[in-house]
Motif scaffolding. Structure first.
Motif, PDB file in Angstrom:
ATOM      1  N   ASP A   1      36.452  37.847  36.069  1.00 16.22           N
ATOM      2  CA  ASP A   1      37.623  38.011  35.620  1.00 16.22           C
ATOM      3  C   ASP A   1      37.745  38.547  34.007  1.00 16.22           C
ATOM      4  O   ASP A   1      38.902  38.266  33.276  1.00 16.22           O
ATOM      5  CB  ASP A   1      38.401  36.664  35.487  1.00 16.22           C
ATOM      6  N   PHE A   2      36.500  38.920  33.519  1.00 17.25           N
ATOM      7  CA  PHE A   2      36.410  39.581  32.442  1.00 17.25           C
ATOM      8  C   PHE A   2      37.083  38.743  31.138  1.00 17.25           C
ATOM      9  O   PHE A   2      37.592  39.259  30.160  1.00 17.25           O
ATOM     10  CB  PHE A   2      37.230  41.051  32.382  1.00 17.25           C
TER      11      PHE A   2
ATOM     12  N   ILE B   1      41.322  46.588  34.864  1.00 16.06           N
ATOM     13  CA  ILE B   1      40.974  45.721  35.708  1.00 16.06           C
ATOM     14  C   ILE B   1      40.911  44.256  35.497  1.00 16.06           C
ATOM     15  O   ILE B   1      40.242  43.744  34.416  1.00 16.06           O
ATOM     16  CB  ILE B   1      39.327  45.994  36.544  1.00 16.06           C
ATOM     17  N   ASP B   2      41.895  43.429  36.362  1.00 19.95           N
ATOM     18  CA  ASP B   2      41.878  42.099  35.813  1.00 19.95           C
ATOM     19  C   ASP B   2      41.005  41.187  36.200  1.00 19.95           C
ATOM     20  O   ASP B   2      40.649  40.280  35.671  1.00 19.95           O
ATOM     21  CB  ASP B   2      43.372  41.789  35.903  1.00 19.95           C
ATOM     22  N   TYR B   3      40.701  41.366  37.505  1.00 19.82           N
ATOM     23  CA  TYR B   3      39.555  40.677  38.103  1.00 19.82           C
ATOM     24  C   TYR B   3      39.073  41.344  39.380  1.00 19.82           C
ATOM     25  O   TYR B   3      39.778  42.363  39.925  1.00 19.82           O
ATOM     26  CB  TYR B   3      39.938  39.225  38.430  1.00 19.82           C
ATOM     27  N   LEU B   4      37.878  40.889  39.694  1.00 14.59           N
ATOM     28  CA  LEU B   4      37.115  41.254  40.850  1.00 14.59           C
ATOM     29  C   LEU B   4      36.759  40.095  41.549  1.00 14.59           C
ATOM     30  O   LEU B   4      35.890  39.255  40.935  1.00 14.59           O
ATOM     31  CB  LEU B   4      36.023  42.190  40.830  1.00 14.59           C
ATOM     32  N   ASP B   5      37.416  39.693  42.894  1.00 16.07           N
ATOM     33  CA  ASP B   5      36.834  38.759  43.596  1.00 16.07           C
ATOM     34  C   ASP B   5      36.519  38.693  45.049  1.00 16.07           C
ATOM     35  O   ASP B   5      37.219  39.449  45.530  1.00 16.07           O
ATOM     36  CB  ASP B   5      38.118  37.715  43.379  1.00 16.07           C
ATOM     37  N   VAL B   6      35.381  38.095  45.358  1.00 15.63           N
ATOM     38  CA  VAL B   6      34.685  38.369  46.808  1.00 15.63           C
ATOM     39  C   VAL B   6      34.568  37.088  47.086  1.00 15.63           C
ATOM     40  O   VAL B   6      33.987  36.031  46.444  1.00 15.63           O
ATOM     41  CB  VAL B   6      33.206  39.214  46.530  1.00 15.63           C
ATOM     42  N   SER B   7      34.994  36.663  48.528  1.00 13.88           N
ATOM     43  CA  SER B   7      34.958  35.216  48.969  1.00 13.88           C
ATOM     44  C   SER B   7      34.592  35.177  50.358  1.00 13.88           C
ATOM     45  O   SER B   7      35.068  36.422  51.054  1.00 13.88           O
ATOM     46  CB  SER B   7      36.313  34.654  48.570  1.00 13.88           C
TER      47      SER B   7
END
Length: 838
Positions: free
Chosen positions: A277-278, A441-447
């Motif tokens: 989430d930077f 880019i606000d966030y990168l999420d992998v689930s």
């Protein structure tokens, strides 16, 4: 328009209104002329075919369509243009695709269209005949499988005829065989539209319906068009849409919600693999190459910048990612400045050389795009498509979901397309920015996605007098004790407090107090009071001391209230109301940012407690005469949890709440206190969060008894208060009635609302009220229009309660018509059935 209330003619209504004693300055004529689709026409056509219709071309607005394929032929395209000597030619110029057959054979152009064929959809094409054969059809073609000749044809001839056929086993089976029609243009374009809604096809020529047909399952996703032998045509555009008109069904199923719905998975249904989430400096993402690219983290975002005429990539490698499982990749990205007509993409399955990969992104001009790059060539899956979904100056949420053998692609939580599963061969996931462009880019999420079976719920409850308990997982509770007592259990509360437990549920049913004490509540301190009268002064005192109401109940002649510190509740409000259900206060408190945290009935009044709670994301409430089994199933499948299920003043009260994380639940029941069932679910990690004792009859209208029906009709004036949903059986067009305790009635048809208190039409304020004469059999109902205190129009009908939660109704067709003679279908008068919503 073939349902109840649909035969009324607006001309006669206007004449009746003008002669009913209203002042001519009331401007009924003006209202009619300007609002014939809104005033009484809409009112009297609500629940007709126009409600959720598809038989008129404009019944679906642009906002109710999501483009999955959108080709306007505004730019050169190698996938469309081409020349084959002596066979065919295709060329894009001046915003049109020029397509010609150069021999004595029909030529065809196909594209793979990624539609959810089981859902509702529309395909449309605009074609001009230029020259050549006038007796052969120019066709829109769909439902073709690769390697199979079977398909549907829908087209026209330059001789002004239209045709519809199914081509199967090398033979044309004509449905409409070359029908002459003035609808068909010879020297200008013809728009061909195929719309599939539910189980019916609708065919339009130049936006006029010419045929409906029973839907057959689509087997192939090749869609295209034909040009006859030695003929030239031009194509203005070629579109495919998923239709998104919201339609509410009376039929509730217990199956898990499909991955096609964005909200069918929430945080509790996912296991994090990677999240950035930077919020902190990170050398993996903060890269710099002079004159080429730069990444910079600040204020919780990553600036990713191309500093030259090339697109720039950055990625993260997901070590040990198991791509065969169900998973989701999601990011929030914003276009800041730079090249507006090139896409900025979330990319994945990135090969080692960076060439082969998948792209899903958007442009600064407001278009989304989905493509695959193989070597140096981009293969379009969803071409650049202009859409209001795309934010040009704010963040856009991009989501890729893999479930089973399908991929689901969402843009700002709206499904764009589905595709069959393809094997992932690379662990790299990242972003691409367009040349000379800056994105944030606000966030990168992998689930990983948990199996949906882990959040399904059992709600099958036997009929009869039963204890019904709600067992909840992941609520924070860790250990529990329960007790039942004939008198208020003050000593038991004290001893359990000393052992580190707190009151998590308190109820009075079956002439007993039931006390649930739990650890893990988050409460730090508790106190309680019992009073014969509602204790407004005591509540204020406890609020001033920092307590919040966490339990409210009435039993054995006293109000019992539990106050707690350390709860998630912030500001609170309460209200009491007489025998009328406090729906107005629920709305008032909801508008004030408060959620329902308790509803109780005692002596002669309802009590509502509402609270601030930052953990809550949404809420639904229901007041039902019968056990609300279907409502529980429906909303738990959408991620809601039961926070109250109790019998109050002879009504079932159900509160469904959506939290930030999932809370799987199971219902237990027993004719005696369900101690064995509670222990069984304790062993599975579930804890008791609510329990009540009441009649759990779930009789359907098809099996209702004469006793239930008779009792309901004896009490119709009270039962009718509430919100109802329905329409004519076996017709798919439904709407809402809301009857309030002050005798105002509101009707909702699609996105239009008619009636109620002080509704306006062209600045004129009107009221719509209802009157019920329960002395008649069946009961008489009148819908009465008022201007101020003057009644100027009355629609007359009959109404009958089928049981406490459903009624049937039939209305006259005009204000001057007599009341229908019976609750049966006569001519255009249709009998509608409504079921209680709350």
């Amino acid at each position: 328009m073939n349902t109840w209330l649909s035969n009324i003619q607006p001309h006669s209504i206007v004449r009746n209104l003008l002669t009913s004693g209203i002042d001519q300055n009331f401007t009924i004529v003006t209202l009619y002329q300007k609002n014939r689709g809104l005033f009484l026409t809409l009112l009297l056509c609500f629940l007709s075919y126009t409600t959720f219709s598809q038989s008129r071309y404009n019944d679906y607005s642009r906002a109710e369509k999501t483009a999955t394929y959108n080709e306007d032929f505004d730019a050169p395209s190698s996938s469309w243009e081409g020349y084959e000597t002596g066979r065919r030619s295709g060329k894009i110029e001046n915003g049109r695709f020029l397509f010609s057959s150069l021999n004595d054979k029909t030529q065809v152009k196909y594209r793979v269209i990624s539609l959810d064929w089981t859902g509702d959809w529309e395909i449309e094409i605009a074609i001009n005949w230029i020259s050549g054969k006038e007796t052969s059809a120019i066709d829109l073609i769909w439902d073709k499988e690769s390697g199979n000749s079977n398909k549907y044809h829908f087209g026209f001839t330059a001789g002004r005829k239209y045709v519809l056929a199914e081509y199967k086993d090398d033979k044309y089976n004509h449905i409409l065989k070359f029908i002459p029609s003035d609808l068909v243009n010879r020297s200008s374009r013809n728009i061909l539209t195929v719309r599939k809604v539910r189980q019916t096809y609708y065919f339009f020529v130049n936006k006029t319906l010419i045929k409906t047909l029973a839907y057959k399952k689509v087997k192939g996703d090749l869609v295209g068009f034909t040009v006859p032998p030695n003929t030239s045509i031009s194509v203005d555009y070629f579109y495919a849409y998923q239709l998104n008109k919201e339609q509410i069904s009376n039929t509730i199923t217990s199956s898990a919600v499909s991955a096609k719905t964005y909200n069918s998975y929430n945080a509790g249904d996912m296991t994090k693999v990677y999240r950035e989430d930077f919020s902190q400096p990170n050398t993996k993402w903060e890269v710099y190459r002079s004159g080429s690219r730069m990444g910079k983290i600040h204020d919780g975002v990553l600036d990713w910048i191309s500093m030259n005429n090339s697109a720039q990539m950055i990625w993260h490698t997901l070590d040990d990612m198991n791509w065969s499982r169900d998973w989701q990749i999601e990011a929030r990205v914003k276009f800041v400045t730079g090249k507006e007509n090139s896409s900025n993409d979330l990319i994945w399955n990135i090969a080692e050389d960076g060439k082969n990969k998948y792209h899903f992104g958007f442009t600064g001009q407001g278009k989304y795009v989905f493509s695959k790059k193989v070597g140096s060539e981009y293969q379009s899956i969803v071409p650049f498509t202009a859409s209001d979904l795309v934010n040009t100056s704010q963040f856009n949420k991009i989501t890729i979901r893999k479930q089973g053998t399908n991929y689901y692609y969402f843009f700002n939580e709206r499904l764009l397309t589905t595709k069959s599963y393809h094997t992932v061969t690379s662990d790299k996931v990242g972003f691409m920015v367009a040349p000379n462009t800056t994105i944030q880019i606000d966030y990168l999420d992998v689930s990983y996605l948990k199996p949906k079976s882990s959040v399904t719920t059992s709600t099958s409850i036997p009929s009869g007098k039963n204890y019904v308990g709600v067992m909840t997982k992941y609520s924070g509770l860790s250990t529990q004790r329960w007790k039942t007592r004939d008198i208020f259990p003050k000593d038991e509360i004290k001893s359990d407090w000393d052992a580190g437990y707190h009151v998590s549920d308190l109820s009075y049913d079956n002439d007993k107090w039931t006390l649930i004490m739990s650890k893990g509540t988050g409460f730090s301190t508790q106190t309680w009071i019992t009073r014969k009268e509602w204790p407004k002064a005591d509540i204020k005192e406890k609020w001033d001391e920092g307590y919040r109401i966490t339990e409210t109940n009435y039993g054995n002649g006293v109000w019992a209230i539990v106050f707690s510190k350390g709860s998630s509740f912030g500001r609170q409000r309460w209200a009491t109301k007489g025998s009328a259900f406090p729906s107005d206060k629920i709305k008032e408190f909801g508008d004030d940012g408060l959620w329902i945290t308790d509803l109780a009935y005692g002596v002669d009044r309802w009590v509502l407690v509402s609270s601030q709670d930052s953990n809550i994301r949404g809420q639904k409430w229901f007041k039902k005469a019968q056990f609300p089994e279907s409502e529980i199933k429906e909303y738990q499948d959408m991620g809601y949890s039961i926070t109250q299920l109790s019998r109050e003043n002879n009504w079932w009260v159900l509160i469904m709440t959506k939290y930030a994380s999932s809370r799987p639940q199971e219902l237990i029941s027993s004719s005696t206190f369900p101690k064995e069932e509670i222990r069984e679910y304790w062993d599975k990690g579930y804890y008791l969060t609510d329990i009540t004792y009441a009649e759990t009859t779930t009789t359907s209208t098809s099996t209702r008894s004469t006793t239930v029906e008779s009792k309901a009709n004896a009490n119709i004036s009270e039962l009718i208060v509430g919100k109802w949903y329905g329409g004519v059986p076996d017709e798919n067009d439904n709407g809402y009635f809301t009857f309030d305790s002050d005798k105002f009635v509101t009707m909702v048809s699609g996105d239009e609302t008619i009636g109620g208190r002080n509704y306006e039409v062209d600045g004129v304020t009107l009221d719509l009220k209802y009157e019920i004469d329960n002395s008649k059999t069946p009961a008489n109902i009148d819908l009465v229009f008022y201007s101020g205190s003057t009644a100027f129009g009355r629609l007359k009908g009959l109404i009958k309660m089928l049981d406490d939660d459903s009624f049937e109704i039939v209305m006259s067709s005009e204000l001057t018509d007599p009341r229908p003679s019976s609750l049966t279908e006569v001519g255009s008068q249709k009998v509608a059935v409504f079921k209680r919503v709350n």
